[in-house]
Design an enzyme around this catalytic site. Structure first.
Site, PDB file in Angstrom:
ATOM      1  N   CYS A  42      -7.150   8.652 -30.058  1.00 39.79           N
ATOM      2  CA  CYS A  42      -8.300   8.962 -29.172  1.00 39.79           C
ATOM      3  C   CYS A  42      -9.224   7.757 -28.190  1.00 39.79           C
ATOM      4  CB  CYS A  42      -9.418  10.356 -29.849  1.00 39.79           C
ATOM      5  SG  CYS A  42      -7.412  11.704 -30.148  1.00 39.79           S
ATOM      6  N   THR A 272       9.003  26.441 -40.914  1.00 42.73           N
ATOM      7  CA  THR A 272       9.755  26.337 -40.396  1.00 42.73           C
ATOM      8  C   THR A 272      10.598  27.159 -40.819  1.00 42.73           C
ATOM      9  OG1 THR A 272      11.476  24.825 -40.992  1.00 42.73           O
ATOM     10  CG2 THR A 272       9.714  23.931 -39.522  1.00 42.73           C
ATOM     11  N   ALA A 279       6.301  21.720 -40.381  1.00 45.21           N
ATOM     12  CA  ALA A 279       6.480  21.083 -39.655  1.00 45.21           C
ATOM     13  C   ALA A 279       4.676  21.523 -39.033  1.00 45.21           C
ATOM     14  CB  ALA A 279       6.780  21.604 -38.000  1.00 45.21           C
ATOM     15  N   ILE A 280       3.987  20.188 -38.474  1.00 43.08           N
ATOM     16  CA  ILE A 280       2.498  20.565 -38.320  1.00 43.08           C
ATOM     17  C   ILE A 280       2.718  19.299 -37.306  1.00 43.08           C
ATOM     18  CG2 ILE A 280       1.408  20.191 -40.357  1.00 43.08           C
ATOM     19  CD1 ILE A 280       1.095  17.892 -41.058  1.00 43.08           C
TER      20      ILE A 280
END
Length: 815
Positions: A42, A272, A279-280
């Site tokens: 970011c 999943t 999963a993230i």
């Protein structure tokens, strides 16, 4: 237990660290295709813009540091290329050598992230100056290009968070920026009327904003951009920032179920379709916290939270990911733009019942220096008060309010609970009624049935269909701009004008921001009228309409633009400086008018104001009076304007008939609030170039009595009347809630706290500005008031003096 994590940065690195903290014996392998395993993605635009000067500060953690602190097997430059679900193995390729090998797993966590979209635009492959931003190598390439070529012009394609941040940072590096957005607004999470504030600010910062247009093709190796509309842009640099797509190829090839936009589908435990694979992060489909719909929300907070939760789940804790609220914030030059929950566009599409309120409170107490407005929007269920979302834009204090509202949503609070939030207060930080409290009060009024709203996108059609729109602002405010077709009756005079208003049709009320409109609505409602208040008032409506005019490239006086004219050469000593920071509208305009009147034609004045509304106001005012605005911009929350006085002594003859443009008023009342209203109007009208005449009669004569009047000889009846009347302006009572003088003292304290001039100061300024004050001699005789008791500089006359002034007036008031 052996866990392999594919992908570092936010989600993967968080999961690895949490797993180790929960299980010291676990075997944890972290795979990262790139060189850096954890970096501040970011912050990348700000390194390119040289706001962040040290590249190393972008590196959150190194492989060596992660290994040493958490005893992890960190393998950078290692790409997972295939999953064998039956054997529970992963095939890994070393990026630098091409060598492949296999690793087994008990649990596999996929955190591959999302990549920038690169559409098949003709000429893109041949363009040598097109960049996307995802990681450190992308950043290094872009930073090097900017450092070496110093582009005079850059084109940013896409008006999302990254696109806007890149536009700002490229401007900071000295480039002229064109921002192209295919949609009709930037920043999709906020609604159009809120995005209009951002559009106006971008233009004020010199960004060429092109909306509802796309890139058709690149030509000449990317130095020419051809748009769908046929426009062409010559540029030295292009930034593609049109969104991201999930890196789901690995999951897809392994046969895992995919969701919307090719995201990896997971359940509440982040599993999943294979129970051993989780999963993230930016690659997954999540549930919208408000609507329950599947969505793709590639933001940092969800990725970090999911990383921690997946570690908890793998180690046996019973926790769930309940959905993504989408709370986000971005810096756009001097503005902070933040939102949470769903916006009105999505609520409308879903068919849900909802209502919206707009408000424009101050960031903190107005009497403390540095206060600036926050434009807020709150979306909620008008029956039970459920909060659906909120948006806010301003200079300071924005993210604090959105964070409170995001917490309220997660806590199950309704709008009826917001007034009860006991939030921290001190003048530098907030007001005793925080903007969140105020939003709650306004929304609660709707839920409880105390008020009804009408909105900015409805009011034009209502007026066109014959609806009555009542503007309760002061005439001086109305002069600076109004909604076409509206009727101006100021709030202080509304009670005396009730007989003029119809009861057989709804009355729509507007003011500047909505507060006085609400007061007027309640007054009218309790007198038998059907009323709706314009949410957000004229300010919200005007922002949208200025944006529309700017889009159509019609440069009216109310369009906020960067002025192109070159001022005449002047030394610093030859430019008059005027600082009006802290003053509220119409204070800055009045001060500017006073200063301009002291200057010669061609002289220049540099004025600073903290009220963002001064930026469009001063351009409208200058256009009307023939002055030239050379520069008008906002720097770090302060409006800065360089203005040159025009030739105001001779005006071109437009017609053989002179247009009446002066203002007159009869001041009959001797009450403080009405006297204040009369002088606010007088100052505003005089500042707009009108010659103002005030005719004081009967009780109004007490307004202009001297506080140190000499003793004069009077008849017994005159002395008796004098004893019963206020001695001077400082003794005037309030027309309502005077409470034996306590109300008057409260009013004066509030005025002082809000930096509003005392009545005596207003009167002195009005006289200095050229406002003519006439004392009615007939009333003086009846009331027993002598000339020696009245202020110096007062004229004396009868009704003919007043009526003579009205011949040249198009504004006549009785107060």
């Amino acid at each position: 237990m052996k866990t392999i994590i594919v992908g570092g940065v936010a989600g993967g690195a968080t999961a690895a660290a949490r797993l180790r903290r929960l299980d010291e014996t676990a075997e944890i392998i972290l795979l990262e295709r790139g060189k850096e395993i954890s970096f501040a993605n970011c912050g990348l635009p700000y390194y390119i813009g040289d706001v962040i000067k040290d590249r190393n500060k972008l590196l959150v953690q190194t492989p060596e540091g992660m290994n040493a602190r958490f005893n992890l097997d960190v393998r950078n430059l290692s790409e997972a290329i295939r999953i064998n679900r039956e054997q529970k193995t992963v095939i890994i390729r070393k990026v630098d050598t091409g060598e492949e090998y296999e690793e087994t797993y008990d649990h596999l966590i996929l955190s591959p992230g999302a990549k920038p979209i690169r559409p098949g635009i003709p000429g893109l492959a041949e363009a040598t100056n097109v960049f996307t931003l995802r990681n450190i190598p992308d950043t290094d390439k872009m930073r090097q290009y900017v450092d070496e070529t110093r582009p005079a012009h850059a084109t940013v394609i896409g008006g999302g968070f990254i696109g806007l941040e890149m536009a700002e940072n490229l401007v900071e590096r000295g480039a002229r920026v064109t921002l192209i957005e295919m949609a009709d607004q930037v920043m999709a999470p906020v609604d159009p009327e809120m995005a209009a504030i951002v559009h106006e600010h971008l233009r004020a910062k010199g960004v060429d904003l092109i909306l509802a247009d796309g890139v058709e093709r690149f030509e000449q190796a990317g130095t020419q951009v051809v748009l769908t509309s046929g426009k062409t842009i010559q540029t030295e640099m292009n930034i593609l920032s049109i969104g991201v797509m999930p890196e789901s190829n690995l999951a897809s090839e392994a046969g895992l179920k995919l969701g919307i936009k090719q995201t990896i589908q997971v359940d509440e435990t982040l599993r999943t379709s294979d129970p051993s694979i989780f999963a993230i992060g930016d690659a997954i489909e999540v549930k919208d916290y408000i609507t329950g719909e599947p969505v793709h929300v590639p933001l940092a907070w969800p990725a970090n939270r999911q990383g921690r939760l997946v570690a908890d789940i793998i180690t046996g804790r019973d926790v769930r990911y309940t959905g993504t609220l989408g709370t986000a914030v971005a810096k756009v030059f001097d503005l902070t733009v933040a939102s949470t929950g769903v916006n009105e566009k999505r609520l409308r599409q879903s068919g849900r019942r909802y209502e919206a309120v707009h408000l424009h409170p101050g960031s903190h107490a107005g009497y403390y220096p540095g206060a600036s407005p926050i434009s807020m929007k709150l979306l909620f269920d008008p029956v039970d008060g459920t909060i659906f979302g909120a948006q806010a834009i301003g200079m300071t204090g924005v993210e604090k309010r959105i964070d409170v509202l995001a917490t309220a949503i997660k806590g199950g609070l309704t709008v009826l609970d917001l007034p009860d939030l006991e939030l921290s207060y001190a003048p530098p930080y907030s007001s005793a009624k925080d903007p969140v409290n105020m939003a709650g009060y306004i929304a609660s009024n709707i839920v409880l049935g105390d008020s009804e709203n009408v909105h900015w996108h409805e009011i034009d059609q209502i007026v066109a269909n014959g609806g009555l729109l009542l503007d309760v602002r002061e005439p001086s405010e109305n002069e600076l701009g109004s909604i076409p077709g509206s009727v101006n009756i100021s709030l202080p005079t509304l009670r005396q004008s009730l007989d003029e208003l119809p009861k057989d049709q709804p009355i729509y009320v507007t003011c500047q921001v909505g507060l006085r409109g609400y007061v007027a609505s309640q007054l009218l409602k309790q007198n038998g009228f059907t009323v709706k208040n314009l949410s957000g008032g004229y300010k919200t409506w005007a922002t949208v309409n200025r944006d529309r005019e700017a889009r159509s490239q019609v440069r009216e006086e109310i369009a906020v633009t960067i002025t192109k004219s070159e001022p005449k050469r002047a030394t610093k000593e030859q430019i008059t400086l005027l600082d009006t920071c802290g003053l509220q509208c119409p204070g800055p305009i009045v001060e500017l008018k006073t200063k301009i009147d002291q200057l010669q034609d061609g002289d220049q004045v540099f004025i600073k104001a903290s009220d963002p509304g001064f930026l469009p106001d001063v351009q409208a005012w200058a256009h009307k009076l023939g002055h030239t605005v050379h520069t008008a911009e906002m720097n770090k929350g302060i409006v800065e304007v360089l203005l040159e006085k025009g030739n105001t002594t001779t005006q071109p003859v437009q017609s053989t008939v002179t247009k009446a443009d002066d203002a007159t008023m009869v001041v009959f009342s001797g009450e403080l609030d009405k006297a204040l209203a009369s002088f606010v109007i007088a100052q505003g009208a005089q500042a707009m170039g009108k010659q103002v005449t005030m005719f004081f009669t009967f009780w109004g004569l007490n307004v202009i009595r001297k506080p140190d009047a000499p003793t004069v000889e009077k008849a017994p009846m005159e002395r008796m009347m004098g004893m019963m009347m206020p001695k001077h302006a400082g003794d005037l009572p309030l027309s309502n809630m005077n409470m034996g003088g306590a109300g008057q003292k409260m009013m004066k304290k509030v005025m002082k706290d809000k930096q509003v001039d005392a009545l005596e100061t207003m009167m002195a300024k009005a006289q200095a500005a050229g406002v003519r004050m006439i004392a009615c001699t007939m009333s003086m005789d009846i009331m027993g008031i002598k000339k020696e008791e009245l202020l110096d500089g007062i004229d004396y006359g009868g009704v003919a003096s007043y009526l003579g002034a009205t011949d040249d007036a198009n504004l006549n008031l009785f107060i």
